[in-house]
Design a protein around this motif. Structure first.
Motif, PDB file in Angstrom:
ATOM      1  N   ALA A   1      50.611  18.077  34.327  1.00 46.23           N
ATOM      2  CA  ALA A   1      49.329  17.385  34.205  1.00 46.23           C
ATOM      3  C   ALA A   1      48.831  16.922  35.568  1.00 46.23           C
ATOM      4  O   ALA A   1      47.630  16.995  35.863  1.00 46.23           O
ATOM      5  N   CYS A   2      49.733  16.455  36.420  1.00 50.50           N
ATOM      6  CA  CYS A   2      49.333  15.994  37.756  1.00 50.50           C
ATOM      7  C   CYS A   2      48.882  17.159  38.631  1.00 50.50           C
ATOM      8  O   CYS A   2      47.961  17.012  39.445  1.00 50.50           O
ATOM      9  N   LEU A   3      49.518  18.320  38.477  1.00 45.24           N
ATOM     10  CA  LEU A   3      49.121  19.484  39.259  1.00 45.24           C
ATOM     11  C   LEU A   3      47.751  20.008  38.841  1.00 45.24           C
ATOM     12  O   LEU A   3      46.979  20.514  39.660  1.00 45.24           O
ATOM     13  N   ILE A   4      47.442  19.879  37.558  1.00 51.06           N
ATOM     14  CA  ILE A   4      46.182  20.420  37.055  1.00 51.06           C
ATOM     15  C   ILE A   4      45.021  19.448  37.238  1.00 51.06           C
ATOM     16  O   ILE A   4      43.856  19.855  37.259  1.00 51.06           O
ATOM     17  N   ALA A   5      45.313  18.167  37.389  1.00 50.10           N
ATOM     18  CA  ALA A   5      44.259  17.148  37.428  1.00 50.10           C
ATOM     19  C   ALA A   5      43.202  17.396  38.508  1.00 50.10           C
ATOM     20  O   ALA A   5      42.001  17.301  38.221  1.00 50.10           O
ATOM     21  N   PRO A   6      43.574  17.724  39.763  1.00 48.31           N
ATOM     22  CA  PRO A   6      42.529  17.927  40.786  1.00 48.31           C
ATOM     23  C   PRO A   6      41.561  19.054  40.446  1.00 48.31           C
ATOM     24  O   PRO A   6      40.405  19.040  40.886  1.00 48.31           O
ATOM     25  N   LEU A   7      42.014  20.031  39.650  1.00 49.58           N
ATOM     26  CA  LEU A   7      41.152  21.165  39.314  1.00 49.58           C
ATOM     27  C   LEU A   7      40.076  20.801  38.306  1.00 49.58           C
ATOM     28  O   LEU A   7      39.130  21.572  38.097  1.00 49.58           O
ATOM     29  N   THR A   8      40.220  19.643  37.653  1.00 51.22           N
ATOM     30  CA  THR A   8      39.251  19.248  36.615  1.00 51.22           C
ATOM     31  C   THR A   8      38.140  18.364  37.156  1.00 51.22           C
ATOM     32  O   THR A   8      37.247  17.980  36.392  1.00 51.22           O
ATOM     33  N   ILE A   9      38.163  18.047  38.451  1.00 49.24           N
ATOM     34  CA  ILE A   9      37.182  17.111  39.012  1.00 49.24           C
ATOM     35  C   ILE A   9      35.762  17.645  38.889  1.00 49.24           C
ATOM     36  O   ILE A   9      34.813  16.911  38.585  1.00 49.24           O
ATOM     37  N   ALA A  10      35.583  18.948  39.112  1.00 48.46           N
ATOM     38  CA  ALA A  10      34.242  19.532  39.150  1.00 48.46           C
ATOM     39  C   ALA A  10      33.637  19.759  37.771  1.00 48.46           C
ATOM     40  O   ALA A  10      32.464  20.118  37.666  1.00 48.46           O
ATOM     41  N   GLY A  11      34.409  19.580  36.706  1.00 50.73           N
ATOM     42  CA  GLY A  11      33.890  19.805  35.357  1.00 50.73           C
ATOM     43  C   GLY A  11      34.629  20.916  34.642  1.00 50.73           C
ATOM     44  O   GLY A  11      35.436  21.644  35.236  1.00 50.73           O
ATOM     45  N   LYS A  12      34.316  21.074  33.353  1.00 53.32           N
ATOM     46  CA  LYS A  12      35.089  21.999  32.533  1.00 53.32           C
ATOM     47  C   LYS A  12      34.808  23.460  32.871  1.00 53.32           C
ATOM     48  O   LYS A  12      35.737  24.265  32.959  1.00 53.32           O
ATOM     49  N   LEU A  13      33.548  23.837  33.037  1.00 53.80           N
ATOM     50  CA  LEU A  13      33.252  25.242  33.315  1.00 53.80           C
ATOM     51  C   LEU A  13      33.855  25.701  34.642  1.00 53.80           C
ATOM     52  O   LEU A  13      34.509  26.763  34.681  1.00 53.80           O
ATOM     53  N   PRO A  14      33.708  24.969  35.739  1.00 54.82           N
ATOM     54  CA  PRO A  14      34.409  25.376  36.970  1.00 54.82           C
ATOM     55  C   PRO A  14      35.922  25.437  36.789  1.00 54.82           C
ATOM     56  O   PRO A  14      36.587  26.320  37.353  1.00 54.82           O
ATOM     57  N   PHE A  15      36.463  24.512  35.993  1.00 53.92           N
ATOM     58  CA  PHE A  15      37.898  24.519  35.728  1.00 53.92           C
ATOM     59  C   PHE A  15      38.319  25.808  35.026  1.00 53.92           C
ATOM     60  O   PHE A  15      39.315  26.446  35.408  1.00 53.92           O
ATOM     61  N   ILE A  16      37.554  26.216  34.008  1.00 52.14           N
ATOM     62  CA  ILE A  16      37.855  27.460  33.293  1.00 52.14           C
ATOM     63  C   ILE A  16      37.778  28.651  34.243  1.00 52.14           C
ATOM     64  O   ILE A  16      38.649  29.533  34.233  1.00 52.14           O
ATOM     65  N   LEU A  17      36.766  28.668  35.091  1.00 49.58           N
ATOM     66  CA  LEU A  17      36.602  29.772  36.034  1.00 49.58           C
ATOM     67  C   LEU A  17      37.759  29.819  37.033  1.00 49.58           C
ATOM     68  O   LEU A  17      38.225  30.910  37.408  1.00 49.58           O
ATOM     69  N   ILE A  18      38.233  28.655  37.465  1.00 40.96           N
ATOM     70  CA  ILE A  18      39.366  28.613  38.398  1.00 40.96           C
ATOM     71  C   ILE A  18      40.616  29.194  37.750  1.00 40.96           C
ATOM     72  O   ILE A  18      41.333  30.011  38.356  1.00 40.96           O
ATOM     73  N   LEU A  19      40.900  28.800  36.506  1.00 38.69           N
ATOM     74  CA  LEU A  19      42.085  29.317  35.816  1.00 38.69           C
ATOM     75  C   LEU A  19      41.979  30.816  35.585  1.00 38.69           C
ATOM     76  O   LEU A  19      42.967  31.557  35.716  1.00 38.69           O
ATOM     77  N   GLU A  20      40.771  31.276  35.233  1.00 40.68           N
ATOM     78  CA  GLU A  20      40.597  32.716  35.008  1.00 40.68           C
ATOM     79  C   GLU A  20      40.764  33.496  36.307  1.00 40.68           C
ATOM     80  O   GLU A  20      41.364  34.578  36.309  1.00 40.68           O
ATOM     81  N   ALA A  21      40.235  32.959  37.395  1.00 39.80           N
ATOM     82  CA  ALA A  21      40.419  33.623  38.692  1.00 39.80           C
ATOM     83  C   ALA A  21      41.898  33.668  39.066  1.00 39.80           C
ATOM     84  O   ALA A  21      42.393  34.690  39.583  1.00 39.80           O
ATOM     85  N   ALA A  22      42.611  32.573  38.809  1.00 40.26           N
ATOM     86  CA  ALA A  22      44.051  32.542  39.099  1.00 40.26           C
ATOM     87  C   ALA A  22      44.792  33.565  38.254  1.00 40.26           C
ATOM     88  O   ALA A  22      45.692  34.273  38.748  1.00 40.26           O
ATOM     89  N   ASN A  23      44.427  33.675  36.976  1.00 40.80           N
ATOM     90  CA  ASN A  23      45.050  34.671  36.111  1.00 40.80           C
ATOM     91  C   ASN A  23      44.784  36.084  36.615  1.00 40.80           C
ATOM     92  O   ASN A  23      45.677  36.944  36.601  1.00 40.80           O
ATOM     93  N   ALA A  24      43.546  36.338  37.050  1.00 41.12           N
ATOM     94  CA  ALA A  24      43.198  37.672  37.539  1.00 41.12           C
ATOM     95  C   ALA A  24      44.005  38.033  38.781  1.00 41.12           C
ATOM     96  O   ALA A  24      44.560  39.142  38.884  1.00 41.12           O
ATOM     97  N   VAL A  25      44.086  37.104  39.730  1.00 42.69           N
ATOM     98  CA  VAL A  25      44.854  37.351  40.957  1.00 42.69           C
ATOM     99  C   VAL A  25      46.325  37.568  40.626  1.00 42.69           C
ATOM    100  O   VAL A  25      46.987  38.469  41.180  1.00 42.69           O
ATOM    101  N   CYS A  26      46.848  36.762  39.721  1.00 47.84           N
ATOM    102  CA  CYS A  26      48.263  36.892  39.350  1.00 47.84           C
ATOM    103  C   CYS A  26      48.533  38.212  38.639  1.00 47.84           C
ATOM    104  O   CYS A  26      49.607  38.808  38.827  1.00 47.84           O
ATOM    105  N   TRP A  27      47.598  38.666  37.824  1.00 47.51           N
ATOM    106  CA  TRP A  27      47.774  39.954  37.145  1.00 47.51           C
ATOM    107  C   TRP A  27      47.911  41.072  38.172  1.00 47.51           C
ATOM    108  O   TRP A  27      48.837  41.896  38.106  1.00 47.51           O
TER     109      TRP A  27
END
Length: 467
Positions: free
Chosen positions: A84-110
């Protein structure tokens, strides 16, 4: 020269087309969660685990409870407090940017997982036959789709572990331990790799794992949560998740954890050996809502072949786990006969074992098969095995993929899957990898080319036939 130039030109066009298709698939996968968010105006219960991660990140930023036991004894957030502490900074900008960040991370990891897997299996990330990249990617696309739609981090965990295996190969043991600790901090079950590090006498990697794990669990959340509060939350999570296992539930998921979607050894053994619901079938249309009766309007389905006591079932589970581990140890080469090829197969077996031994093993856990499939495909393609051995491996591969990926929408098949087809698919893959490791060990012994060092923890040399 002209023919060679034409061949290279054709290969370049093929690669460009495959990359274009791959990027299109990634965009298609990413569009669905974004469209759900836009359609429902960011409602907190529509976007699966994206909502869960975002909510807990906001709770950390607001100083609220991560595990509000006063509201409900069942956790919405099932992961360690440090997640939860690792994910918290990613939620500052709002939910849609947060979703986009996670999806980008998933794409790079794939993308990373595909090429890192090829590197570990073949010693080269680029320039291998297209089929080595294509088959593992296609065979695990459904699992990848699930991680995108649910917002699950399993692709990221796979990327961390493959990077850790690369570090082990390069002799950077502390870095490997650090990466394994990061994966464990997100989801606890990669902790099982610590046993492997101990067995293989990778003491610096094990030290790195323990030091970084202690820092992540105890020290890192302290500035966010306070030291005592973090320790209390860690204890709450440990008691409710790690130590939560009884006749009715595994880890805070009563009514779900033993059902057909869980392919773990624990869940499969319980479904088969004692009368516990494996599924439920709708019998009333529409289903009437009766408070306190989640199975109202459903007929419960059982697949047990025995009626054993819960305690006896646990002894069976421990015995089966011991047999699997002893089988793994039996086919492992001794330290002086380790090679990059044998290590590649060992790492693949470890990933499959972690899927099976994890108390919860949902469908998307199968994304970790990306690397084991790469190892099998390279064994089929590199020309070091006899024709009969290749036929046997190919037959085992097809059977494994059939058990794991055949998921028709027919109601009658769900009890079949509840019997344990995914679990037995994983076990077949593990057996196939064990057989390949035995062949590699035999080849390395016959080559009489042991490691050129007496340091058991040094990275193994590459045998000539793997160059």
């Amino acid at each position: 020269m002209i023919e060679q130039h034409q061949s290279l030109s054709h290969k370049g066009r093929t690669d460009r087309w495959l990359w274009a298709i791959w990027i299109g698939v990634i965009i298609g996968f990413a569009v669905v969660p974004v469209s759900v968010h836009l359609r429902y105006g960011g409602a907190s219960d529509r976007n699966k685990d994206y909502d869960t991660w975002y909510t807990v990140g906001q709770q950390v930023l607001a100083g609220e409870e991560i595990y509000p036991l006063a509201e409900s004894p069942r956790f919405n957030f099932m992961y360690p407090p440090v997640s939860a502490c690792l994910i918290a900074p990613l939620t500052i900008a709002g939910k849609l940017p947060f979703i986009l960040i996670l999806e980008a991370a998933n794409a790079v990891c794939w993308i990373f997982c595909v090429y890192a897997g090829v590197y570990l299996a073949t010693s080269k990330a680029w320039g291998r036959p297209v089929i080595i990249y294509l088959v593992p990617t296609l065979a695990t696309t459904a699992y990848v789709y699930d991680t995108f739609q649910l917002g699950q981090p399993n692709l990221m965990l796979l990327a961390l572990l493959l990077a850790a295996f690369i570090c082990l190969r390069a002799g950077r043991q502390f870095g490997a331990g650090t990466l394994i600790a990061l994966a464990t901090a997100v989801k606890a079950f990669p902790v099982m790799l610590a046993v492997y590090l101990l067995w293989r006498r990778q003491y610096r990697a094990l030290t790195g794992f323990l030091v970084v794990m202690a820092f992540l669990l105890i020290c890192l959340p302290a500035p966010f949560r306070g030291f005592q509060r973090n320790v209390a939350e860690l204890g709450t999570w440990t008691n409710a998740m790690v130590l939560s296992y009884d006749r009715g539930t595994i880890a805070q998921r009563p009514g779900q954890s033993y059902r057909w979607k869980n392919a773990s050894l624990i869940a499969t053994a319980n479904r088969l050996l004692r009368p516990i619901p494996a599924d439920r079938k709708l019998t009333v249309h529409p289903r009437p809502y009766i408070p306190g009766h989640p199975n109202a309007g459903y007929r419960l389905i059982y697949v047990n072949v025995a009626n054993l006591d819960f305690r006896v079932v646990n002894f069976v589970i421990l015995g089966a786990a011991l047999v699997i581990c002893l089988g793994f140890v039996a086919v492992m080469p001794s330290a002086k006969f380790r090679t990059q090829r044998t290590d590649a197969v060992e790492y693949a077996m470890l990933l499959v074992m972690m899927i099976v031994f994890s108390p919860i093993s949902w469908f998307y856990y199968g994304v970790w098969l990306m690397y084991p499939l790469t190892v099998v495909m390279w064994s089929l393609r590199d020309g070091t095995h006899s024709r009969n051995q290749m036929r046997f491996a190919l037959g085992g591969l097809f059977a494994c993929l059939g058990l794991l990926n055949f998921v028709p929408p027919w109601d009658w098949y769900r009890p079949v899957r509840a019997i344990g087809t995914p679990f037995f698919g994983y076990m077949l893959m593990l057996s196939l990898l064990g057989w390949l490791l035995y062949l590699e060990r035999r080849n390395s012994n016959a080559a009489a080319d042991p490691l050129a060092t007496n340091d058991e923890t040094a990275p193994p040399a590459l045998l000539p036939h793997a160059a």
